[in-house]
Design a protein around this motif. Structure first.
Motif, mmCIF file in Angstrom:
data_model
loop_
_atom_site.group_PDB
_atom_site.id
_atom_site.type_symbol
_atom_site.label_atom_id
_atom_site.label_comp_id
_atom_site.label_asym_id
_atom_site.label_seq_id
_atom_site.Cartn_x
_atom_site.Cartn_y
_atom_site.Cartn_z
ATOM 1 N N THR A 164 34.424 39.308 43.167
ATOM 2 C CA THR A 164 35.706 39.318 42.446
ATOM 3 C C THR A 164 35.724 38.383 41.240
ATOM 4 O O THR A 164 36.768 38.188 40.637
ATOM 5 N N ILE A 165 34.591 37.855 40.879
ATOM 6 C CA ILE A 165 34.564 36.894 39.784
ATOM 7 C C ILE A 165 34.990 37.536 38.458
ATOM 8 O O ILE A 165 35.596 36.877 37.614
ATOM 9 N N ASP A 166 34.727 38.817 38.276
ATOM 10 C CA ASP A 166 35.138 39.471 37.032
ATOM 11 C C ASP A 166 36.659 39.550 36.929
ATOM 12 O O ASP A 166 37.229 39.379 35.849
ATOM 13 N N ASP A 167 37.347 39.784 38.043
ATOM 14 C CA ASP A 167 38.809 39.792 38.039
ATOM 15 C C ASP A 167 39.352 38.411 37.669
ATOM 16 O O ASP A 167 40.293 38.287 36.887
ATOM 17 N N GLU A 168 38.745 37.374 38.237
ATOM 18 C CA GLU A 168 39.180 36.013 37.947
ATOM 19 C C GLU A 168 38.911 35.642 36.497
ATOM 20 O O GLU A 168 39.720 34.971 35.856
ATOM 21 N N VAL A 177 27.511 38.653 41.488
ATOM 22 C CA VAL A 177 28.073 38.259 42.782
ATOM 23 C C VAL A 177 28.115 36.732 42.803
ATOM 24 O O VAL A 177 27.141 36.080 42.430
ATOM 25 N N ARG A 178 29.238 36.192 43.223
ATOM 26 C CA ARG A 178 29.376 34.737 43.316
ATOM 27 C C ARG A 178 29.022 34.278 44.724
ATOM 28 O O ARG A 178 29.449 34.878 45.702
ATOM 29 N N LEU A 179 28.222 33.219 44.806
ATOM 30 C CA LEU A 179 27.910 32.578 46.084
ATOM 31 C C LEU A 179 28.537 31.191 46.052
ATOM 32 O O LEU A 179 28.390 30.467 45.059
ATOM 33 N N GLU A 180 29.225 30.839 47.134
ATOM 34 C CA GLU A 180 29.903 29.552 47.211
ATOM 35 C C GLU A 180 29.438 28.780 48.435
ATOM 36 O O GLU A 180 29.384 29.330 49.536
ATOM 37 N N PHE A 181 29.113 27.535 48.206
ATOM 38 C CA PHE A 181 28.668 26.631 49.260
ATOM 39 C C PHE A 181 29.634 25.452 49.303
ATOM 40 O O PHE A 181 29.938 24.869 48.269
ATOM 41 N N VAL A 182 30.105 25.120 50.493
ATOM 42 C CA VAL A 182 30.916 23.915 50.666
ATOM 43 C C VAL A 182 30.207 23.046 51.698
ATOM 44 O O VAL A 182 29.916 23.498 52.808
ATOM 45 N N THR A 212 38.844 37.725 33.964
ATOM 46 C CA THR A 212 39.841 38.443 33.175
ATOM 47 C C THR A 212 41.177 37.705 33.203
ATOM 48 O O THR A 212 41.792 37.479 32.156
ATOM 49 N N ASP A 213 41.637 37.324 34.397
ATOM 50 C CA ASP A 213 42.908 36.594 34.519
ATOM 51 C C ASP A 213 42.865 35.268 33.758
ATOM 52 O O ASP A 213 43.787 34.938 33.020
ATOM 53 N N PHE A 214 41.783 34.524 33.928
ATOM 54 C CA PHE A 214 41.631 33.241 33.252
ATOM 55 C C PHE A 214 41.632 33.427 31.734
ATOM 56 O O PHE A 214 42.308 32.698 31.004
ATOM 57 N N SER A 215 40.892 34.420 31.258
ATOM 58 C CA SER A 215 40.806 34.673 29.821
ATOM 59 C C SER A 215 42.151 35.077 29.245
ATOM 60 O O SER A 215 42.534 34.626 28.162
ATOM 61 N N ARG A 216 42.872 35.922 29.952
ATOM 62 C CA ARG A 216 44.201 36.327 29.489
ATOM 63 C C ARG A 216 45.123 35.124 29.360
ATOM 64 O O ARG A 216 45.862 34.985 28.389
ATOM 65 N N LYS A 217 45.093 34.245 30.362
ATOM 66 C CA LYS A 217 45.946 33.059 30.319
ATOM 67 C C LYS A 217 45.575 32.147 29.161
ATOM 68 O O LYS A 217 46.439 31.590 28.495
ATOM 69 N N ARG A 218 44.293 31.996 28.908
ATOM 70 C CA ARG A 218 43.850 31.154 27.777
ATOM 71 C C ARG A 218 44.259 31.761 26.451
ATOM 72 O O ARG A 218 44.704 31.078 25.551
ATOM 73 N N ILE A 219 44.094 33.081 26.329
ATOM 74 C CA ILE A 219 44.444 33.751 25.078
ATOM 75 C C ILE A 219 45.946 33.639 24.829
ATOM 76 O O ILE A 219 46.378 33.308 23.723
ATOM 77 N N ILE A 220 46.739 33.872 25.845
ATOM 78 C CA ILE A 220 48.190 33.745 25.704
ATOM 79 C C ILE A 220 48.551 32.303 25.331
ATOM 80 O O ILE A 220 49.380 32.063 24.468
#
Length: 147
Positions: free
Chosen positions: A127-131, A104-109, A133-141
């Motif tokens: 939702t950090i796992d979804d992010e 679980v991601r906790l964010e403080f501003v 996955t998306d980030f990794s796919r973009k890097r791999i591509i």
């Protein structure tokens, strides 16, 4: 000599003030890890009198954070993912907390309108796992295109 001492004092004061928000985050986690979830939420919000007026929203955060363990299992620690500072006035700090079932991601501003840092927002999500996955796919591509 006087200039060096004055410069050192100013740097220390600036450094101390810049990282005062980290003390608030550390206090939050100390309370959270001791099982004092509502105290942790009260502590992090106590820096901002304007947020304290949103009692229903704060109660909602407390309820959701308290029920988190029943959804994702036992808490196993935290890792600071990073932070981003905007002109020493606004800072975003992200943590990954590990639970049995999932992270679980906790964010403080934090915001610094004058001298003191105040919490501007606090949130958590899974939702950090979804992010990732998306980030990794973009890097791999990107790497494949570069080959």
């Amino acid at each position: 000599m006087k200039f060096t001492i004055l410069t050192t004092i100013l740097l220390l004061l600036t450094s101390f003030n810049s990282f005062a928000y980290q003390k608030e985050i550390d206090k939050f986690f100390q309370l959270y890890e001791a099982g004092k979830v509502t105290d942790a939420v009260d502590s992090i919000y106590s820096t901002n009198k304007w947020i304290l007026q949103k009692t229903d929203d704060i109660q909602n955060v407390k309820t959701q954070l308290q029920s988190l363990q029943s959804l994702v299992g036992e808490y196993h620690g935290k890792v600071k993912l990073g932070s981003e500072d905007l002109k020493d006035r606004l800072v975003y700090v992200s943590y990954l907390t590990m639970f049995e079932r999932q992270p679980v991601r906790l964010e403080f501003v934090f915001y610094r309108p004058k001298e003191d840092w105040v919490i501007y927002s606090f949130s958590f999500d899974d939702t950090i796992d979804d992010e990732l996955t998306d980030f990794s796919r973009k890097r791999i591509i990107g790497w494949l295109k570069g080959s």
